[in-house]
Design an enzyme around this catalytic site. Structure first.
Site, mmCIF file in Angstrom:
data_model
loop_
_atom_site.group_PDB
_atom_site.id
_atom_site.type_symbol
_atom_site.label_atom_id
_atom_site.label_comp_id
_atom_site.label_asym_id
_atom_site.label_seq_id
_atom_site.Cartn_x
_atom_site.Cartn_y
_atom_site.Cartn_z
ATOM 1 N N ASP A 81 47.265 37.769 38.199
ATOM 2 C CA ASP A 81 47.822 38.384 39.637
ATOM 3 C C ASP A 81 46.219 37.418 40.526
ATOM 4 O OD1 ASP A 81 50.419 39.357 40.165
ATOM 5 O OD2 ASP A 81 48.794 40.602 41.787
ATOM 6 N N ARG A 102 35.045 36.248 40.124
ATOM 7 C CA ARG A 102 36.162 36.766 40.847
ATOM 8 C C ARG A 102 35.299 37.093 41.923
ATOM 9 N NH1 ARG A 102 39.394 40.343 37.856
ATOM 10 N NH2 ARG A 102 38.654 41.196 35.966
ATOM 11 N N THR A 141 46.196 35.689 31.185
ATOM 12 C CA THR A 141 45.381 37.463 31.025
ATOM 13 C C THR A 141 46.397 38.064 30.141
ATOM 14 O OG1 THR A 141 45.884 39.138 32.551
ATOM 15 C CG2 THR A 141 47.906 37.969 32.990
ATOM 16 N N ASP A 193 51.308 40.605 33.542
ATOM 17 C CA ASP A 193 52.371 41.085 33.701
ATOM 18 C C ASP A 193 52.438 40.235 34.990
ATOM 19 O OD1 ASP A 193 49.916 40.532 34.963
ATOM 20 O OD2 ASP A 193 49.481 42.722 35.486
ATOM 21 N N ARG A 199 45.711 47.000 32.869
ATOM 22 C CA ARG A 199 45.642 47.289 34.185
ATOM 23 C C ARG A 199 46.461 48.380 35.002
ATOM 24 N NH1 ARG A 199 42.272 44.697 38.022
ATOM 25 N NH2 ARG A 199 41.905 42.908 36.789
ATOM 26 N N ASP A 247 47.202 40.996 30.152
ATOM 27 C CA ASP A 247 48.291 42.055 30.904
ATOM 28 C C ASP A 247 49.824 42.087 30.507
ATOM 29 O OD1 ASP A 247 45.741 43.156 31.307
ATOM 30 O OD2 ASP A 247 45.732 42.821 33.493
ATOM 31 N N GLY A 278 39.946 37.787 35.108
ATOM 32 C CA GLY A 278 39.341 38.128 33.361
ATOM 33 C C GLY A 278 39.707 37.154 33.319
HETATM 34 O O1 F6P Z 1 43.462 41.298 33.658
HETATM 35 C C1 F6P Z 1 42.522 42.014 33.159
HETATM 36 C C2 F6P Z 1 41.345 43.101 32.463
HETATM 37 O O2 F6P Z 1 41.061 42.996 30.905
HETATM 38 C C3 F6P Z 1 42.597 43.977 33.184
HETATM 39 O O3 F6P Z 1 42.837 44.455 31.739
HETATM 40 C C4 F6P Z 1 41.648 45.245 33.039
HETATM 41 O O4 F6P Z 1 41.192 46.606 34.576
HETATM 42 C C5 F6P Z 1 40.187 44.787 34.061
HETATM 43 O O5 F6P Z 1 40.619 43.379 33.520
HETATM 44 C C6 F6P Z 1 38.847 44.358 33.422
HETATM 45 O O6 F6P Z 1 38.370 43.168 34.516
HETATM 46 P P1 F6P Z 1 36.561 43.326 34.504
HETATM 47 O O7 F6P Z 1 36.100 42.817 33.619
HETATM 48 O O8 F6P Z 1 36.219 43.074 35.520
HETATM 49 O O9 F6P Z 1 36.320 45.685 34.531
#
Ligand code: F6P
Length: 326
Positions: A106, A75, A129, A133, A175, A131, A14
């Site tokens: 992560d 990803r 990130t 985390d 997340r 997050d 992300g």
């Molecule tokens: O890891 C960053 C994040 O924005 C999380 O907070 C969220 O759960 C996820 O990515 C969403 O991912 P995507 O943009 O692939 O839906």
């Protein structure tokens, strides 16, 4: 240890505000120290599809203030297979890249760790990130901007919540982590934060809301971290509607707008320091570490510690929130 001449850089997973500031810092610090730099587009996917270009200082001009990532991100499932990583390594070698800087969360650093071990290639990670985390660092790149975005949105929602005397459940990202929800709640004077790390809060929510409404409040805001553990804002709102039909309940899911926007000064500075530190780390023969920040000092965190090592949330913050929301 083989001499490093050329450093590849990619962003993965992300996107997060400040990734561009990090790309700029890695590129410029590398060139300043005599390395050449290659930008790898679309994360690990670009390694597989050979989307690799020379990066000069001009490639990173005028990007420190921009959200998202100029290198794009993805990803990549293929990179999770040994065949995929073999192909990635072959492409890396064909471009003369001897070391890699990976900016991501992560999952991205897990990929870097496996790749580094399989092919003995020096990899440095930057925690990118929203997050927050990753273990071993007080802050991740993008977290402060996302927190500020949440604050602006919740402030606006409060206007309408107060006017209509409503109970709002606002869902934020993170997340499996509650950093954005908890600190977002403190920053906005919300009544509660429901976070995956502390599930008992969900059981006490009804009581808390009732107390608030009975005492002094005609409206309430609850920040909810997205997570199967919390049930998300929708799930909680449904429950409240069943248990307290007298309340006018609304839900707002902030979603991907939390990932956008120009990075705050704090994120730009963090990304710049971490980007420069990634090059220092390589020059100091550090291998397979994430750059972190602890008590405002740069630290090197081995991938094995940074990844999948539950970063603890400060529980006293929840107590502070409780005290301040009476
Ligand atoms: O890891 C960053 C994040 O924005 C999380 O907070 C969220 O759960 C996820 O990515 C969403 O991912 P995507 O943009 O692939 O839906």
């Amino acid at each position: 240890m083989a001499e490093i001449k050329c450093i590849g850089i990619l962003t993965s997973g992300g996107d997060a505000p400040g990734m561009n500031a990090a790309i700029r810092a890695v590129t410029r610090a590398a060139i300043y120290n005599g390395f050449s730099v290659k930008g790898i587009y679309r994360g690990y996917k670009g390694l597989l599809t050979n989307e690799i270009v020379d990066f000069k200082t001009q490639n990173v001009s005028n990007i420190i203030q921009a959200g998202g990532t100029i290198l794009k991100t993805a990803r990549c499932k293929e990179f999770q297979t040994p065949e995929g990583r073999q192909q990635a390594y072959a492409n890396l070698k064909s471009h003369g890249i001897d070391a890699l800087v990976v900016i991501g969360g992560d999952g991205s650093l897990t990929g870097a760790r496996i790749f580094a071990n399989e092919f003995n290639i020096p990899c440095i990670g930057l925690p990118g990130t929203i997050d927050n985390d990753l273990f071993g660092t007080d802050r991740t790149i993008g977290y402060d901007t996302a927190l500020n975005t949440i604050m602006e949105c919740v402030d606006k929602i409060r206007d309408t919540a107060t006017s209509h005397e409503r109970l709002f459940f606002i869902e934020v990202m993170g997340r499996d982590a509650g950093f954005l929800a908890l600190n977002g709640a403190i920053a906005t004077g919300s009544e509660a934060a429901i976070i995956p790390e502390i599930s008992t809060e969900v059981d006490q929510l009804g009581q808390l809301i009732q107390n608030g409404f009975r005492k002094s409040k005609n409206s309430s805001i609850v920040l909810v971290a997205e997570s199967p553990v919390t049930g998300g804002a929708m799930g909680l709102a449904e429950r409240m509607r069943r248990e307290f039909p007298e309340y006018d309940v609304r839900v707002s899911i902030l979603g991907h707008l939390q990932r956008g926007g120009s990075p705050t000064a704090a994120d730009r500075i963090l990304a710049s320091r971490m980007g420069a530190a990634a090059i220092d780390a390589l020059m100091e023969d550090q291998r397979n570490v994430m750059i972190g920040i602890k008590n405002d000092q740069i630290v090197y965190v081995p991938f094995s510690k940074a990844i999948k090592n539950d970063k603890p949330i400060d529980r006293t913050l929840l107590e502070t929130l409780r005290i301040l929301s009476i």
